[in-house]
Design an enzyme around this catalytic site. Structure first.
Site, mmCIF file in Angstrom:
data_model
loop_
_atom_site.group_PDB
_atom_site.id
_atom_site.type_symbol
_atom_site.label_atom_id
_atom_site.label_comp_id
_atom_site.label_asym_id
_atom_site.label_seq_id
_atom_site.Cartn_x
_atom_site.Cartn_y
_atom_site.Cartn_z
ATOM 1 C CG HIS A 62 26.585 80.577 -54.856
ATOM 2 N ND1 HIS A 62 27.736 79.949 -54.993
ATOM 3 C CD2 HIS A 62 26.070 80.322 -55.983
ATOM 4 C CE1 HIS A 62 28.253 79.573 -55.984
ATOM 5 N NE2 HIS A 62 27.083 79.912 -56.926
ATOM 6 C CD GLU A 64 28.334 79.401 -49.526
ATOM 7 O OE1 GLU A 64 29.459 78.613 -49.825
ATOM 8 O OE2 GLU A 64 27.244 79.523 -50.269
ATOM 9 C CB CYS A 92 32.567 79.130 -54.874
ATOM 10 S SG CYS A 92 31.609 80.591 -54.821
ATOM 11 C CB CYS A 95 30.485 82.273 -51.253
ATOM 12 S SG CYS A 95 28.981 81.913 -52.403
#
Length: 158
Positions: A62, A64, A92, A95
């Site tokens: 992801h 992040e 999410c 993260c």
């Protein structure tokens, strides 16, 4: 008051435009268009990333997570105290925990994520006692453009 004037008056400078650029680049690669930027206390951009889960065949890639890894590598340390994270979509739960473990000072995010969010929606990771650190959280920064990118991306695939 216009956003630019507010930023000048308070000294705050948003880096969401850079995160949005990363999101657009991710979308162009066929990834879900999410972008992230990490900025030091001094205002220097330490890392920029967009989603790469498909490209890397890695469900943890992801934006992040990639930005946190790059910023830690740039500083040569496993924590990012005093640093800010700008991300186009609400993180999410995975993260959010990475943000907590990295000890990021502030989280700025654009669009809320009712389906998979882990901050203001869903798991609300930072409200749990297991959360090691809770950053200052600012939502809705660049939300309209973030939402438009995501809606256009998914509309093309339906």
């Amino acid at each position: 008051m216009k956003e630019g004037m507010r930023e000048q008056m308070s000294g705050f400078r948003s880096h969401m435009a850079l995160a949005l650029a990363e999101a657009r680049a991710a979308g162009a690669r066929g990834e879900v268009p999410v972008g992230a930027v990490i900025v030091s206390e001094a205002g220097a951009v330490l890392a920029r990333a967009g989603n790469r889960t498909r490209e890397a065949c890695d469900p943890t890639a992801h934006a992040e997570i990639l930005a946190i890894r790059a910023a830690c590598a740039a500083l040569g340390q496993e924590r990012l105290p005093g640093c800010d994270l700008y991300v186009t979509l609400e993180p999410c739960a995975m993260c959010a925990m990475a943000i907590s473990h990295a000890r990021l000072a502030r989280l700025y995010y654009g669009a809320a994520d009712p389906k998979s969010g882990g901050v203001g929606q869903g798991a609300r990771v930072f409200t749990h006692p297991q959360s090691h650190h809770v950053p200052e959280i600012y939502d809705g920064i660049g939300a309209a453009e973030s939402e438009a990118l995501l809606k256009a991306f998914f509309a093309e695939r339906r």
